[in-house]
Write an enzyme that holds these catalytic residues in place. Sequence first.
Site, PDB file in Angstrom:
ATOM      1  CG  ASN A 212       6.497   4.932  -7.060  1.00 25.79           C
ATOM      2  OD1 ASN A 212       6.872   4.611  -8.195  1.00 25.79           O
ATOM      3  ND2 ASN A 212       6.875   4.237  -6.130  1.00 25.79           N
ATOM      4  CG  ASP A 281      11.744   5.427   0.686  1.00 23.92           C
ATOM      5  OD1 ASP A 281      12.513   4.301   0.412  1.00 23.92           O
ATOM      6  OD2 ASP A 281      11.856   6.541   0.280  1.00 23.92           O
ATOM      7  CE  LYS A 291     -14.536   3.188  -0.479  1.00 22.38           C
ATOM      8  NZ  LYS A 291     -15.454   3.798  -1.397  1.00 22.38           N
ATOM      9  CE  LYS A 341      19.849   7.959  -2.892  1.00 17.48           C
ATOM     10  NZ  LYS A 341      18.599   8.076  -3.290  1.00 17.48           N
TER      11      LYS A 341
HETATM   12  O1  C5P Z   1      17.233   5.207  -1.179  1.00 16.56           O
HETATM   13  P1  C5P Z   1      16.815   5.256  -2.765  1.00 16.56           P
HETATM   14  O2  C5P Z   1      15.339   5.002  -2.755  1.00 16.56           O
HETATM   15  O3  C5P Z   1      17.123   6.726  -3.431  1.00 16.56           O
HETATM   16  O4  C5P Z   1      17.542   4.220  -3.407  1.00 16.56           O
HETATM   17  C1  C5P Z   1      17.263   3.860  -4.480  1.00 16.56           C
HETATM   18  C2  C5P Z   1      18.040   2.505  -5.068  1.00 16.56           C
HETATM   19  O5  C5P Z   1      17.503   1.720  -3.806  1.00 16.56           O
HETATM   20  C3  C5P Z   1      17.037   1.726  -6.059  1.00 16.56           C
HETATM   21  O6  C5P Z   1      18.035   0.865  -6.597  1.00 16.56           O
HETATM   22  C4  C5P Z   1      15.933   1.198  -5.248  1.00 16.56           C
HETATM   23  O7  C5P Z   1      15.596   0.034  -6.267  1.00 16.56           O
HETATM   24  C5  C5P Z   1      16.304   0.629  -4.011  1.00 16.56           C
HETATM   25  N1  C5P Z   1      15.610   0.661  -2.915  1.00 16.56           N
HETATM   26  C6  C5P Z   1      15.274  -0.616  -2.250  1.00 16.56           C
HETATM   27  N2  C5P Z   1      14.510  -0.608  -1.052  1.00 16.56           N
HETATM   28  C7  C5P Z   1      13.720   0.322  -0.566  1.00 16.56           C
HETATM   29  C8  C5P Z   1      14.265   1.647  -1.382  1.00 16.56           C
HETATM   30  C9  C5P Z   1      15.030   1.719  -2.315  1.00 16.56           C
HETATM   31  O8  C5P Z   1      15.945  -1.847  -2.838  1.00 16.56           O
HETATM   32  N3  C5P Z   1      13.273   0.089   0.195  1.00 16.56           N
END
Ligand code: C5P
Length: 404
Positions: A212, A281, A291, A341
Amino acid sequence: MATAELAGKHLVLGMTGGIACYKIAELTRLLTKAGATVQVVMTEAATQFITPVTMQALSGRPVYTSQWDARMANNMAHIDLSREADAIVIAPASTDFLAKLAHGMADDLLSTLCVARDCPLLVVPAMNRQMWQNPATQRNVTQLREDGVQVLGPDSGPQACGEIGDGRMLEAAATYEAIASFFSPKILAGRRVLLTAGPTFEPLDPVRGITNRSSGKMGFALARAAQQAGAEVHLVAGPVALETPWGVFREDVQTAQQMHDAVMRSVADADIFIGVAAVADWRADHASEHKIKKTAERTLPTFTFVENPDILATVAKLPHPPFAVGFAAESGDLEVHGEEKRARKKVPLLIGNLGPLTFGLDDNEVILFAAGGATKLPRADKQTLARTLIAEIAKRLPDSSLIR
Ligand code: C5P
């Protein structure tokens, strides 16, 4: 580079003889750019390496080189110059000058100024490795530390004489960082801070992957601010093109799983965890070992995705969690989603970015979500914002129960 942290500070920058004088031109530029006023004082030897004219042009103030300078009407340059100073910084500090300081000698303007000062003294040594290791130099440095003098560096590496070892002056940027750090209030002294920053990279094959647009700037700014606030800082960074902040321990990772594992290895030692990273995620269930090639039939590859571990939520669920802070970027309704959240991830503090387009920018605007309600902070550059956020975190820390 931050701008406000040294704003309004008045520094006497004392230069002594050494080839590292060339670094002071850049240091002066960094200090003045950050809002400090810099009064340069040079020893006779320093003027052999760089001219007072250059230093005057860079500092924007006349340079003093002699105790008998007629510009001071009362002939008290050795007293007057330090009275308005917040600190005297000797850079480069030669072997000879350290010896003079350790013995309280006062035989030229700069040494007299140091003996007559009523402000902190910082020295940035620069010399050949044998001169640095010489027992007399080491005795002098120990004495100076005992006298409350801050010794910044030296660095190790190749030297102007061709030898390699300890004694190199810190680079200009590192010297600037050390000076800024000296002036920062030590609100996190004795605390250990673990942070994640940047994006993660989830491979699809050896050359492709999902990532990202996170630049890591906010996380690195927070790591720097925490270090300056006196914390011991461990930064777990995804793939970013940023320099490690001075004094911060950095561990580089690529994937969310690696970031998770690095955090889990170190979290037991942390008093504070700040999850700034934009963690992917999902990852491909099976990344291809080779590749992926275009086929004659133009069949498109398909991937199955699996969920990555949620690092922040895992940390918050530990039996004795550190003070855990999350970040969130939402595309709308931040006020609603931010608090939701925070509660779902069970963290005491969540920092919501106002608008997801903060990625890569140098400034940011955020809302703090805490149990007591939400607070909006004014838009600021990320380093200024980082200092504010560190102060917000410090004031919410329970006194001792979380220091483990
Ligand atoms: O759920 P979301 O991605 O919006 O949450 C953001 C927060 O969760 C950020 O602090 C990010 O660093 C953390 N996060 C994490 N591991 C993940 C996804 C998000 O620690 N897999």
